[in-house]
Scaffold this motif. Structure first.
Motif: not given
Length: 292
Positions: A12-13, A15-16, A19, A80, A100, A102-103, A106-107
């Motif tokens: 998740m980290t 990907v965020s 992004l 964010t 997306v 919130w990623l 979320a991470a």
């Protein structure tokens, strides 16, 4: 096990961060040189990654610093915010970019969850010990339940047997009582019959000649019923009654009521009056008085 729990947070980290960098390049690329936009994106991701590394190092030492944690959340909020701002300014696919946004948060939340797991994680030896204790407790509980069920079944069987035995005893007692009652009734009818004594006397006269001179042999059936123990007065002080005195007492008591009393009532009143005589002498006296 630790790798399995940390992989979702790492993925998740990554990907965020990718992004966030892509959004910064798309958002700031048209208005400034792309190297500057790249530096801005890497700065946001680098600051977030650095605070995350510091926080993880403190956590591995069993320590915690609120300032580091707050800075890490601040970088997450910045990332964010960048994603949300790009989504709102995008002419197309606004909803997709918001979906997306919130990623980063979320991470960060996944890393918090991983930290909580680490603080409560146990070694395989401890886990095996706990599982052994739980299994032992389950086994003991199962054995206790089986024992209680067996005891309950045994007690139920015992109570059933006792109840059935008690019912059989009650039936036998009732049958015995009915039989005894019928026998008493038959004997009473025979005793009070008009020809019973005469028939018994006529039968026994040939086999009991001259029992008492001048007295006709006579038979009486026993009387069944409740009785009271007669006190033994044989040892009481006082001279024994002569036959004449005994006959006089028996005659007086027998004829104290009309009709004359039976031997049983006469004997009861004789002893109640305080007189003493053996059963044999008293019955012989009553027979003499009755014959006279």
């Amino acid at each position: 096990m630790k790798a399995k729990t940390v992989l979702p947070a790492v993925a998740m980290t990554a990907v965020s961060m990718a992004l966030t960098l892509a959004v910064v390049m798309l958002w700031l690329g048209p208005v400034m040189p792309w190297p500057v936009a790249l530096v801005v994106g890497l700065g946001i991701d680098g600051g977030w990654l650095a605070t995350l590394a510091y926080d993880r190092r403190l956590a591995s030492q069993g320590d915690h610093n609120p300032a580091v944690t707050a800075i890490g959340w601040a970088f997450g909020l910045v990332a964010t915010g960048v994603l949300v701002a790009h989504a709102l300014t995008a002419e197309e696919s606004t909803g997709a970019w918001l979906a997306v946004a919130w990623l980063p948060l979320a991470a960060k939340a996944l890393w918090v969850v991983h930290s909580l797991w680490e603080r409560t994680a146990l070694t395989p030896t401890a886990l095996d010990t706990i599982q052994g204790i739980q299994q032992t407790a389950r086994d003991e509980a199962a054995v206790a339940r089986a024992r209680l069920r067996a005891q309950a079944a045994t007690e139920e069987t015992r109570l059933t047997a006792v109840t059935q035995a008690g019912a059989r005893v009650a039936r036998v007692q009732a049958q015995t009582a009915r039989t005894l009652s019928e026998a008493w009734s038959t004997l009473e009818e025979a005793r009070t019959g008009e020809g019973t004594n005469r028939a018994l006397t006529s039968v026994t006269t040939p086999v009991t000649p001259d029992v008492t001179p001048g007295v006709t042999p006579r038979w009486e059936l026993p009387v069944w019923g409740p009785s009271e123990p007669v006190p033994d007065r044989a040892l009481e002080s006082g001279p024994a009654l002569t036959d004449d005195a005994l006959d006089a007492l028996v005659d007086e008591i027998r004829h104290s009521d009309d009709p004359a009393l039976s031997y049983r009532d006469t004997a009861t009143r004789f002893r109640a009056a305080g007189h003493s005589a053996s059963e044999t002498r008293l019955r012989a006296a009553w027979k003499r008085v009755e014959a006279a």
